[in-house]
Design a protein around this motif. Sequence first.
Motif, mmCIF file in Angstrom:
data_model
loop_
_atom_site.group_PDB
_atom_site.id
_atom_site.type_symbol
_atom_site.label_atom_id
_atom_site.label_comp_id
_atom_site.label_asym_id
_atom_site.label_seq_id
_atom_site.Cartn_x
_atom_site.Cartn_y
_atom_site.Cartn_z
ATOM 1 N N UNK A 1 92.195 38.810 -17.069
ATOM 2 C CA UNK A 1 93.130 37.996 -16.267
ATOM 3 C C UNK A 1 92.813 38.165 -14.780
ATOM 4 N N UNK A 2 92.729 37.046 -14.103
ATOM 5 C CA UNK A 2 92.287 37.072 -12.705
ATOM 6 C C UNK A 2 93.475 36.836 -11.775
ATOM 7 N N UNK A 3 93.485 37.571 -10.668
ATOM 8 C CA UNK A 3 94.557 37.382 -9.695
ATOM 9 C C UNK A 3 94.241 36.138 -8.868
ATOM 10 N N UNK A 4 95.115 35.126 -8.892
ATOM 11 C CA UNK A 4 94.808 33.889 -8.162
ATOM 12 C C UNK A 4 95.611 33.765 -6.868
ATOM 13 N N UNK A 5 96.616 34.593 -6.691
ATOM 14 C CA UNK A 5 97.361 34.548 -5.434
ATOM 15 C C UNK A 5 97.826 35.951 -5.108
ATOM 16 N N UNK A 6 97.368 36.503 -3.987
ATOM 17 C CA UNK A 6 97.773 37.867 -3.668
ATOM 18 C C UNK A 6 98.326 37.943 -2.255
ATOM 19 N N UNK A 7 99.027 39.013 -1.984
ATOM 20 C CA UNK A 7 99.592 39.243 -0.663
ATOM 21 C C UNK A 7 98.444 39.494 0.325
ATOM 22 N N UNK A 8 98.447 38.827 1.519
ATOM 23 C CA UNK A 8 97.370 39.060 2.478
ATOM 24 C C UNK A 8 97.290 40.532 2.874
ATOM 25 N N UNK B 1 99.127 42.039 6.008
ATOM 26 C CA UNK B 1 100.572 42.310 6.069
ATOM 27 C C UNK B 1 100.828 43.757 5.672
ATOM 28 N N UNK C 1 102.618 35.062 7.376
ATOM 29 C CA UNK C 1 101.828 35.188 6.148
ATOM 30 C C UNK C 1 100.600 34.283 6.196
ATOM 31 N N UNK D 1 105.810 23.716 -0.938
ATOM 32 C CA UNK D 1 104.442 24.170 -1.217
ATOM 33 C C UNK D 1 103.399 23.243 -0.591
ATOM 34 N N UNK E 1 103.254 23.902 3.062
ATOM 35 C CA UNK E 1 102.665 25.216 3.350
ATOM 36 C C UNK E 1 101.141 25.113 3.318
ATOM 37 N N UNK E 2 100.614 24.349 2.337
ATOM 38 C CA UNK E 2 99.147 24.202 2.247
ATOM 39 C C UNK E 2 98.619 23.445 3.462
#
Lengths: 244, 67
Positions: free
Chosen positions: A1-8, A11, A29, A181, A184-185
Amino acid sequence: MEKIYSRPIGLKKSINGYCPGCLHSAAGKLIMSVLEEFDLLERCTQVDGVGCSANNHTSMDVDSIGSPHGRPCAVASAVKRISPETVVYTYQGDGDLASIGLAETMMAANRGDNITVFFINNANYGMTGGQMAPTTLMDMKTSTTPYGRHAQEHGYPMHMCEVLNALTAPSYIARVTCIDAANVRKARAAVKEAFQHQLDGKGFSFVEFVSNCPTNWGLSPIESLKFIKEKMLPEYPLGEFRNR
Amino acid sequence: MPKIEIESEYCKSCLFCVEACPKKVIGTTSAVNSKGYQYAVAINPDACVGCAICATVCPDAAIEVYK
């Protein structure tokens, strides 16, 4: 399973100093995520103003300078001239940039200094208790305009993107928001473009975030997003004003 | 199977993610974090499709998405 959205990674690993639902956090962010993408976290300098925008030292883990009230653009110009390889950006609110620091902002823009300016417009002075700002909407109640803002007494809202667009030197001017969303993009793309202009040496880049202040507007976070959509966006239209 | 992880200590209960999630995966319970906020939790994790809209709108970057 791949992480597709992580905390920068820019921060800090702690809760930040903003109120629940404040879009200051969202702007921070995005800036951190773009700096991470460009691999600039080690060679950027952030210049903070005074007000809620200065709260971002509680979340952003980069080198920063606290400037006198309203003067981040002047300080950022100095940093860029002393150290041209450093990526310099300012992070300012509407009281800082559009009110007390208007002269410094206009002069830095008019000189076309190769810096990036992030402007958070939440239509009041958040930190000091919601007083009227130059960007406050007509008929909007604040703690210093308890009967609403009236043109005869208080003037009209100030549109910083349009004002800066009258100058010749700036290379990138955009107004974005973070209410959903899709926006935001778009906002992230604008932040990326602004940094790209600085890296290419094109000159002054400016991104305005139409933001909220749930605490001083007296609304819940979700209601404040609706307020932005219904009241703020007709007054402050989104889009790219200049890109060259 | 896609899944989200919410760091409860970063959450301030603004509920942007609850409003934004198209599959109604996220909600709140009576549990609170150390600041007293009723943090968001994946109450219906099986419905998650990994669209990352919740993480995109989260101002406090509390949500990480796996797919």
